[in-house]
Design a protein around this motif. Structure first.
Motif, PDB file in Angstrom:
ATOM      1  N   LEU A  55       0.843  -1.186   0.000  1.00 31.20           N
ATOM      2  CA  LEU A  55       0.000   0.000   0.000  1.00 31.20           C
ATOM      3  C   LEU A  55       0.882   1.242   0.000  1.00 31.20           C
ATOM      4  CD1 LEU A  55      -2.567  -0.985   2.804  1.00 31.20           C
ATOM      5  CD2 LEU A  55      -2.949  -1.070   0.332  1.00 31.20           C
ATOM      6  N   ALA A  56       0.315   2.328  -0.500  1.00 30.95           N
ATOM      7  CA  ALA A  56       1.025   3.603  -0.491  1.00 30.95           C
ATOM      8  C   ALA A  56       0.052   4.704  -0.116  1.00 30.95           C
ATOM      9  CB  ALA A  56       1.654   3.891  -1.845  1.00 30.95           C
ATOM     10  N   ARG A  57       0.560   5.719   0.531  1.00 32.37           N
ATOM     11  CA  ARG A  57      -0.220   6.912   0.849  1.00 32.37           C
ATOM     12  C   ARG A  57       0.235   8.038  -0.076  1.00 32.37           C
ATOM     13  NH1 ARG A  57      -3.847   4.118   3.223  1.00 32.37           N
ATOM     14  NH2 ARG A  57      -3.380   3.346   5.314  1.00 32.37           N
ATOM     15  N   SER A  58      -0.688   8.922  -0.426  1.00 34.32           N
ATOM     16  CA  SER A  58      -0.335  10.064  -1.267  1.00 34.32           C
ATOM     17  C   SER A  58      -0.485  11.358  -0.475  1.00 34.32           C
ATOM     18  CB  SER A  58      -1.209  10.109  -2.524  1.00 34.32           C
ATOM     19  OG  SER A  58      -2.571  10.247  -2.178  1.00 34.32           O
ATOM     20  N   ARG A  59       0.278  12.340  -0.872  1.00 30.64           N
ATOM     21  CA  ARG A  59       0.295  13.621  -0.177  1.00 30.64           C
ATOM     22  C   ARG A  59       0.438  14.736  -1.202  1.00 30.64           C
ATOM     23  NH1 ARG A  59       0.978  15.278   5.629  1.00 30.64           N
ATOM     24  NH2 ARG A  59       1.456  17.481   5.459  1.00 30.64           N
ATOM     25  N   PRO A  60      -0.507  15.710  -1.223  1.00 32.27           N
ATOM     26  CA  PRO A  60      -0.354  16.829  -2.157  1.00 32.27           C
ATOM     27  C   PRO A  60       0.833  17.699  -1.757  1.00 32.27           C
ATOM     28  CG  PRO A  60      -2.214  17.202  -0.679  1.00 32.27           C
ATOM     29  CD  PRO A  60      -1.748  15.809  -0.426  1.00 32.27           C
ATOM     30  N   LEU A  61       1.505  18.243  -2.753  1.00 33.14           N
ATOM     31  CA  LEU A  61       2.693  19.048  -2.517  1.00 33.14           C
ATOM     32  C   LEU A  61       2.485  20.474  -3.030  1.00 33.14           C
ATOM     33  CD1 LEU A  61       5.357  16.453  -3.714  1.00 33.14           C
ATOM     34  CD2 LEU A  61       4.575  16.859  -1.374  1.00 33.14           C
ATOM     35  N   THR A  89       8.578   7.439  -3.178  1.00 33.16           N
ATOM     36  CA  THR A  89       8.936   6.542  -4.275  1.00 33.16           C
ATOM     37  C   THR A  89       8.387   6.997  -5.628  1.00 33.16           C
ATOM     38  OG1 THR A  89       6.984   5.173  -3.788  1.00 33.16           O
ATOM     39  CG2 THR A  89       9.088   4.532  -2.764  1.00 33.16           C
ATOM     40  N   ARG A  90       7.294   7.776  -5.603  1.00 34.43           N
ATOM     41  CA  ARG A  90       6.676   8.221  -6.853  1.00 34.43           C
ATOM     42  C   ARG A  90       6.184   9.661  -6.714  1.00 34.43           C
ATOM     43  NH1 ARG A  90       3.754   3.623  -5.957  1.00 34.43           N
ATOM     44  NH2 ARG A  90       1.826   4.819  -5.815  1.00 34.43           N
ATOM     45  N   LEU A  91       6.128  10.312  -7.859  1.00 32.98           N
ATOM     46  CA  LEU A  91       5.579  11.662  -7.935  1.00 32.98           C
ATOM     47  C   LEU A  91       4.601  11.692  -9.096  1.00 32.98           C
ATOM     48  CD1 LEU A  91       6.359  14.141  -6.165  1.00 32.98           C
ATOM     49  CD2 LEU A  91       7.558  15.021  -8.169  1.00 32.98           C
ATOM     50  N   THR A  92       3.394  12.195  -8.870  1.00 29.00           N
ATOM     51  CA  THR A  92       2.372  12.285  -9.916  1.00 29.00           C
ATOM     52  C   THR A  92       2.111  13.746 -10.231  1.00 29.00           C
ATOM     53  OG1 THR A  92       1.332  10.218  -9.205  1.00 29.00           O
ATOM     54  CG2 THR A  92       0.017  11.698 -10.563  1.00 29.00           C
ATOM     55  N   ALA A 168       0.988  18.474  -7.962  1.00 29.15           N
ATOM     56  CA  ALA A 168       1.964  17.394  -7.769  1.00 29.15           C
ATOM     57  C   ALA A 168       1.594  16.653  -6.494  1.00 29.15           C
ATOM     58  CB  ALA A 168       3.376  17.944  -7.683  1.00 29.15           C
ATOM     59  N   GLN A 169       1.698  15.333  -6.553  1.00 27.82           N
ATOM     60  CA  GLN A 169       1.423  14.500  -5.391  1.00 27.82           C
ATOM     61  C   GLN A 169       2.556  13.505  -5.195  1.00 27.82           C
ATOM     62  OE1 GLN A 169      -2.380  12.555  -5.258  1.00 27.82           O
ATOM     63  NE2 GLN A 169      -3.373  14.383  -4.439  1.00 27.82           N
ATOM     64  N   ALA A 170       2.952  13.318  -3.941  1.00 29.27           N
ATOM     65  CA  ALA A 170       3.997  12.351  -3.607  1.00 29.27           C
ATOM     66  C   ALA A 170       3.362  11.087  -3.053  1.00 29.27           C
ATOM     67  CB  ALA A 170       4.961  12.944  -2.586  1.00 29.27           C
ATOM     68  N   ALA A 171       3.963   9.948  -3.352  1.00 24.62           N
ATOM     69  CA  ALA A 171       3.511   8.661  -2.821  1.00 24.62           C
ATOM     70  C   ALA A 171       4.643   8.035  -2.027  1.00 24.62           C
ATOM     71  CB  ALA A 171       3.069   7.729  -3.945  1.00 24.62           C
ATOM     72  N   TYR A 172       4.303   7.477  -0.866  1.00 29.51           N
ATOM     73  CA  TYR A 172       5.297   6.803  -0.033  1.00 29.51           C
ATOM     74  C   TYR A 172       4.691   5.512   0.512  1.00 29.51           C
ATOM     75  CZ  TYR A 172       2.621   9.109   3.686  1.00 29.51           C
ATOM     76  OH  TYR A 172       1.605   9.554   4.500  1.00 29.51           O
ATOM     77  N   PRO A 173       5.491   4.477   0.718  1.00 23.96           N
ATOM     78  CA  PRO A 173       4.953   3.179   1.146  1.00 23.96           C
ATOM     79  C   PRO A 173       4.494   3.197   2.595  1.00 23.96           C
ATOM     80  CG  PRO A 173       7.341   3.102   1.050  1.00 23.96           C
ATOM     81  CD  PRO A 173       6.941   4.423   0.486  1.00 23.96           C
TER      82      PRO A 173
END
Length: 217
Positions: A55-61, A89-92, A168-173
């Motif tokens: 699973l990953a959580r996303s966070r707006p930047l 780990t990811r950026l959207t 932009a949104q960041a994802a982290y495990p």
């Protein structure tokens, strides 16, 4: 203990097996492999299992333009994280521009102590395009988690109008601790208070017999 650096009270309401998801403060300040985590009650360690679900959580930047007036063909944005050291780990990315094709570079500026200067560290590089009817967002897989709390994205527009970057949104495990505890334990109750210690850079991962029954838990 002082070498751990950070302490956080752990609260829960039920008796039995508890699940504690690690927040951004812990993820940013603990070792990358989370070997330095310790649950402590009354000076003794409480055994736990470290769970890493898929699973990953996303966070707006926060994204702000950071163009260089000396390089008018180049578009550059500054992207701010809530804190440094997050295991992103990811950026959207999303753009409202309907038609474009660009090569993007994502990088951070870090201090090179050996050379005594600031250097650019590339985190990702990828092509992105929009056409009418196809304005999907772009996901960048990072080569490594950023070390700083600010990173930069840039692209050469050539002879075209600049691209508009809208979000932009960041994802982290996700990482969780599973442990057994009693109801009603709070930091204010010295007989039951439970705390999470982290931030010890030299600590090694604990080895608990609890791992033998991990499947049952």
């Amino acid at each position: 203990p002082a070498p751990w650096g950070f302490r956080k009270a752990v609260q829960y309401a039920a008796t039995g097996v508890q699940q504690l998801e690690l927040d951004l403060d812990v993820l940013a300040r603990a070792q990358p492999g989370l070997a330095d985590l310790r649950l402590v009650r009354d000076g003794a360690q409480v055994p736990y299992l470290l769970e890493r679900p898929a699973l990953a959580r996303s966070r707006p930047l926060v994204v702000t333009p950071a163009d260089d007036p000396k390089r008018p063909r180049l578009s550059r944005w500054q992207i701010k994280f809530p804190r440094a050291g997050l295991p992103v780990t990811r950026l959207t990315l999303a753009s409202s521009t309907a038609l474009f094709q660009r090569h993007l570079r994502l990088f951070e500026k870090i201090s090179d102590e050996r050379r005594g200067e600031t250097v650019e560290r590339t985190l990702a590089a990828v092509d992105w395009s929009h056409t009418p009817g196809d304005t999907r967002s772009l996901t960048l897989n990072l080569a490594a988690p950023p070390l700083a709390d600010v990173i930069f994205l840039e692209t050469d527009n050539g002879d075209n109008p600049p691209v508009a970057l809208t979000s932009a949104q960041a994802a982290y495990p996700v990482a969780r601790l599973l442990f057994k505890a009693e109801a009603g334990a709070t930091e204010g109750n010295s007989s039951q208070g439970l705390a999470l210690y982290y931030g010890h850079r030299a600590a090694v991962a604990p080895r608990y017999d609890l791992a033998l029954v991990a499947g049952q838990i």
